[in-house]
Scaffold this active site. Structure first.
Site, PDB file in Angstrom:
ATOM      1  N   HIS A  61       0.863  -1.186   0.000  1.00  0.00           N
ATOM      2  CA  HIS A  61       0.000   0.000   0.000  1.00  0.00           C
ATOM      3  C   HIS A  61       0.898   1.234   0.000  1.00  0.00           C
ATOM      4  CE1 HIS A  61      -3.599   2.261   0.276  1.00  0.00           C
ATOM      5  NE2 HIS A  61      -3.360   2.747   1.484  1.00  0.00           N
ATOM      6  N   HIS A  73      -3.535   9.049   0.545  1.00  0.00           N
ATOM      7  CA  HIS A  73      -3.476   7.742  -0.112  1.00  0.00           C
ATOM      8  C   HIS A  73      -4.818   7.417  -0.737  1.00  0.00           C
ATOM      9  CE1 HIS A  73      -5.275   5.402   3.476  1.00  0.00           C
ATOM     10  NE2 HIS A  73      -5.211   6.656   3.860  1.00  0.00           N
ATOM     11  N   CYS A 162      -3.582   2.693  -5.751  1.00  0.00           N
ATOM     12  CA  CYS A 162      -2.775   3.553  -4.872  1.00  0.00           C
ATOM     13  C   CYS A 162      -1.361   3.767  -5.390  1.00  0.00           C
ATOM     14  CB  CYS A 162      -2.752   2.976  -3.457  1.00  0.00           C
ATOM     15  SG  CYS A 162      -2.015   1.327  -3.321  1.00  0.00           S
TER      16      CYS A 162
END
Length: 215
Positions: A61, A73, A162
């Site tokens: 992530h 994010h 992301c």
């Protein structure tokens, strides 16, 4: 005829993404993830515009550090499709919101604390810079790009996740190496399956030919 590889990769990524992002909740939970402990991470080593990576079980992530314990994010989230209330949207994304976001391909670029962003995982800083060499933008430019994009956005496992978000902010081009790698793996699996099928057909043909010759 459309190439089946992107569709197959997208389907598999959707299933895996649920395993990556869905957080186990304690028994009797109302659906909200447990609150992260403030001060869990030492943010003194982070600089505005840094690219943060949190390795997870299957994927990584990504986020852009904005300073003052804030990280921008991109996360799948169904809620922005139904309301513009920032206070509701800013609440920690529950499993239900996330799953529905993946299914409906909706998301938000949000700003959270480092604790909520990393969720107890280890954090790598600017680890991708080595892959882009002279393409790294200024830290302030990266942070401003991230701040400008905050809000609701479309979500695509292959084209807008992301990693695409952070690489656009810090390097000027939206790319996703982990998605590319996964697609290559899918292609290899498809090729291997075709090879196995071809081998089986050749084997069957050989057996038939041998039977005919013997007869």
């Amino acid at each position: 005829m459309k190439n089946p590889v992107p569709q197959a990769a997208s389907l598999l990524l959707e299933k895996l993404l649920l395993l990556v992002h869905v957080r186990p909740l304690p028994a009797g939970s109302s659906g909200e993830p447990p609150a992260a402990a403030p001060g869990y991470y030492d943010t003194s080593c982070f600089k505005r515009g840094d690219l943060l990576e949190v390795p997870r079980t299957l994927f990584i992530h990504f986020g852009i550090y904005l300073g003052e314990n804030r990280v921008a994010h991109l996360m799948p989230d169904i809620l922005p499709a139904f309301t513009g209330d920032r206070r509701q949207i800013q609440q920690v994304v529950t499993n239900k919101r996330l799953i529905l976001g993946v299914i409906t391909k909706t998301a938000s670029i949000r700003v959270d604390t480092v604790e909520d962003f990393a969720y107890g995982g280890s954090i790598l800083v600017n680890h991708m810079d080595r892959l882009f060499e002279d393409q790294v933008l200024g830290s302030e430019e990266a942070a401003r790009r991230a701040e400008k994009l905050v809000g609701a956005t479309a979500y695509s496992l292959l084209w807008n996740n992301c990693e695409h978000f952070v690489t656009y902010c810090r390097y000027g081009a939206p790319v996703s190496f982990q998605t590319d790698k996964f697609c290559e793996t899918v292609k290899m699996i498809i090729r291997d399956q075709r090879s196995v099928l071809a081998s089986v057909l050749v084997g069957l043909a050989s057996i038939v030919c041998l039977d005919l010759t013997a007869a």
